[in-house]
Design an enzyme around this catalytic site. Structure first.
Site, PDB file in Angstrom:
ATOM      1  N   ASP A  19      -2.721  -5.104  -0.042  1.00  0.00           N
ATOM      2  CA  ASP A  19      -2.196  -3.777  -0.304  1.00  0.00           C
ATOM      3  C   ASP A  19      -0.687  -3.915  -0.520  1.00  0.00           C
ATOM      4  OD1 ASP A  19      -1.961  -0.891  -0.215  1.00  0.00           O
ATOM      5  OD2 ASP A  19      -1.104  -1.198   1.792  1.00  0.00           O
TER       6      ASP A  19
HETATM    7 MG    MG Z   1      -0.617   0.811   2.397  1.00  0.00          MG
END
Ligand code: MG
Length: 243
Positions: A19
């Site tokens: 991420d």
């Molecule tokens: Mg994040």
């Protein structure tokens, strides 16, 4: 590092999906700088309270995006429309002549310029890149994410970036994980690890896609009972233990 029941300590990962915001990039800092500068540009008062309200409105809209109820194009303007409607000083500006879309564009420009890494991100990415394939998998806005990555040292370390807006699917939809694995050489599913700070998008998505997950939880938040990440870490450098 916290290791849950079904994890294998000597697992070999071939592909790590990372991420971006809140995991590799210090998004809080970039966001605060971008909003403060944008409000200044538009002659609006900025305070910590404004920032807190923005985050609340924005978080709610991103949850709607994860549920597929709003597009990222609508989200980027709607969050400021809602925020400005709450600010007494901005009501005057909130008249039809006030251009919320221009303010949103200005914010994205400032946000795209702010590339601050989380502590340890560069070192751990260099370490991992020598041992497996790395890709960013992000729900962010394409122009912002590409710009921020291009300004970062990670540009030369992480070869792939997959952005929800470009794919037309957002985490936690397992299809964006399938897409990522398809374009990244179809590694064995049990050789793929998703690392991220969000339970609702990164961990939920990884679990939905049937891959291992590592929850980056720097502030020691509590994990919901119905969701079990494979690993939990407080600092990015702990990822060394998995490779
Ligand atoms: Mg994040």
């Amino acid at each position: 590092m916290r290791l849950f029941g079904h994890a294998h300590q000597d697992w070999t990962y071939e592909l790590i999906l990372l991420d971006a915001d809140g995991t590799l990039f210090d998004y809080d800092r970039a966001e605060k700088c971008a909003i403060e500068t944008t409000f200044h540009d538009f002659g609006l008062d900025f305070s910590d309270q404004t920032l807190a309200r923005y985050r609340s409105v924005n978080d709610a809209l991103w949850k709607e995006l994860e549920r597929g109820n709003i597009t990222s194009a609508d989200l980027r303007v709607e969050r400021f429309r809602r925020l400005l409607a709450e600010i007494p000083g901005a009501e005057r500006e909130g008249s039809s002549s006030f251009d919320v879309e221009a303010l949103s564009r200005c914010y994205l420009r400032h946000l795209a310029g702010g590339s601050y890494l989380i502590e340890g991100a560069e070192d751990i990415c260099r370490y991992m890149a020598e041992r497996c394939d790395l890709a960013i998998l992000t729900n962010g806005i394409a122009e912002v994410q590409r710009s921020r990555l291009s300004k970062s040292v990670l540009r030369d370390i992480i070869p792939h970036i997959i952005i929800s807006e470009e794919v037309g699917l957002s985490k936690p939809d397992p299809r964006i994980f399938e897409y990522a694995m398809d374009v990244l050489g179809r590694p064995r599913r049990d050789a793929v690890l998703m690392v991220g700070d969000s339970l609702s998008s990164d961990i939920r998505g990884g679990v939905n896609a049937g891959i291992h997950t590592c929850w980056y939880n720097p502030h020691g938040a509590t994990c919901g009972q119905d969701l079990v990440p494979t690993y939990e870490i407080r600092a990015l450098e702990e990822l060394r233990l998995l490779l």
